[in-house]
Design a protein around this motif. Structure first.
Motif, PDB file in Angstrom:
ATOM      1  N   ASP A 152       0.816  -1.213   0.000  1.00 20.69           N
ATOM      2  CA  ASP A 152       0.000   0.000   0.000  1.00 20.69           C
ATOM      3  C   ASP A 152       0.853   1.268   0.000  1.00 20.69           C
ATOM      4  N   ASP A 153       2.003   1.245   0.694  1.00 20.89           N
ATOM      5  CA  ASP A 153       2.856   2.432   0.703  1.00 20.89           C
ATOM      6  C   ASP A 153       3.493   2.669  -0.666  1.00 20.89           C
ATOM      7  N   MET A 170       0.774   4.179  -2.820  1.00 23.98           N
ATOM      8  CA  MET A 170       0.622   5.609  -2.524  1.00 23.98           C
ATOM      9  C   MET A 170       1.781   6.407  -3.115  1.00 23.98           C
ATOM     10  N   ILE A 177       0.956   6.973  -6.736  1.00 26.05           N
ATOM     11  CA  ILE A 177      -0.066   8.023  -6.860  1.00 26.05           C
ATOM     12  C   ILE A 177       0.558   9.396  -6.655  1.00 26.05           C
ATOM     13  N   ASN A 178       1.418   9.532  -5.645  1.00 21.70           N
ATOM     14  CA  ASN A 178       2.082  10.818  -5.395  1.00 21.70           C
ATOM     15  C   ASN A 178       3.009  11.212  -6.540  1.00 21.70           C
ATOM     16  N   TYR A 184     -10.036   1.174  -6.971  1.00 19.25           N
ATOM     17  CA  TYR A 184      -8.997   2.175  -7.205  1.00 19.25           C
ATOM     18  C   TYR A 184      -9.577   3.589  -7.220  1.00 19.25           C
ATOM     19  N   ILE A 189      -9.762   4.615  -3.668  1.00 16.70           N
ATOM     20  CA  ILE A 189      -8.433   4.975  -3.148  1.00 16.70           C
ATOM     21  C   ILE A 189      -8.053   6.379  -3.613  1.00 16.70           C
ATOM     22  N   LEU A 190      -8.265   6.665  -4.904  1.00 21.49           N
ATOM     23  CA  LEU A 190      -7.880   7.967  -5.450  1.00 21.49           C
ATOM     24  C   LEU A 190      -8.745   9.093  -4.881  1.00 21.49           C
ATOM     25  N   LYS A 235     -10.024   9.067  -1.786  1.00 19.06           N
ATOM     26  CA  LYS A 235      -9.720   9.195  -0.358  1.00 19.06           C
ATOM     27  C   LYS A 235      -8.284   9.607  -0.050  1.00 19.06           C
ATOM     28  N   CYS A 236      -7.383   9.548  -1.038  1.00 21.44           N
ATOM     29  CA  CYS A 236      -5.963   9.763  -0.750  1.00 21.44           C
ATOM     30  C   CYS A 236      -5.617  11.218  -0.423  1.00 21.44           C
TER      31      CYS A 236
END
Length: 181
Positions: A106-107, A110, A113-114, A154, A157-158, A160-161
């Protein structure tokens, strides 16, 4: 000029490498039939764009410039050269095709995504997903790793991130706009 190196973390470790998940095919978002309608003249960065140049060639035929950044399938020199060019010509769009679904941690997900958000500072991010068999049983495969999750997983996730202020799906793609764009 944008200094992407200040916000990118390209060497983030993954337990299972995603290098072998690169396929020699036109990605869904670049498909002339059902893809995203990139305007002619667009500058596009394809994060995790793989080892092949088919997408670059397809977008050039359509009057766009596509540069790939891929820490698993492109050399450090290739990535740095493209980042240097993009720092002077910021992308209108950043794509991430079938990448989130091949990351186990998960990290690391993320981080991906970042990195997309960092590159999309002046544009729109577009994610596509291979949802496998959608049974939700994530597992190692002969080519690497697959989460086997549906698009909605997904999208959630996008949303909520906290990176994007607008996230929606269209034609099987997740379209994101940045909070600070």
């Amino acid at each position: 000029m944008i200094n992407f190196k200040s916000c990118l973390h390209l060497n983030y470790p993954q337990k299972i490498s995603s290098a072998k998940t690169s396929l020699k095919q036109i990605s869904r978002c670049f498909s002339a039939k059902n893809g995203y309608p990139f305007p002619q003249g667009s500058v596009i960065c394809d994060y995790g764009g793989g080892a092949y140049d088919l997408n670059i060639e397809e977008m050039a035929r359509r009057g766009c410039v596509l540069l790939v950044i891929d820490p698993f399938n492109r050399s450090k020199q290739y990535n740095e050269s493209n980042l240097e060019w993009l720092s002077l010509n910021p992308p209108n769009y950043v794509t991430c095709n079938n990448v989130l679904n091949v990351i186990e941690e998960d990290d690391a997900l993320m981080n991906c995504i970042n990195n997309v958000a960092c590159l999309a500072q002046r544009g729109t991010a577009i994610f596509t997903i291979h949802d496998g068999d959608r049974d939700g049983r994530s597992r190692e495969t002969p080519r690497g790793y697959q989460r086997h999750q549906p698009l909605a997983y997904y999208t959630d996730i996008l949303k909520k991130c906290g990176v994007f202020n607008k996230v929606f799906t269209k034609n099987g793609m997740i379209i994101c706009q940045l909070t600070h764009a």
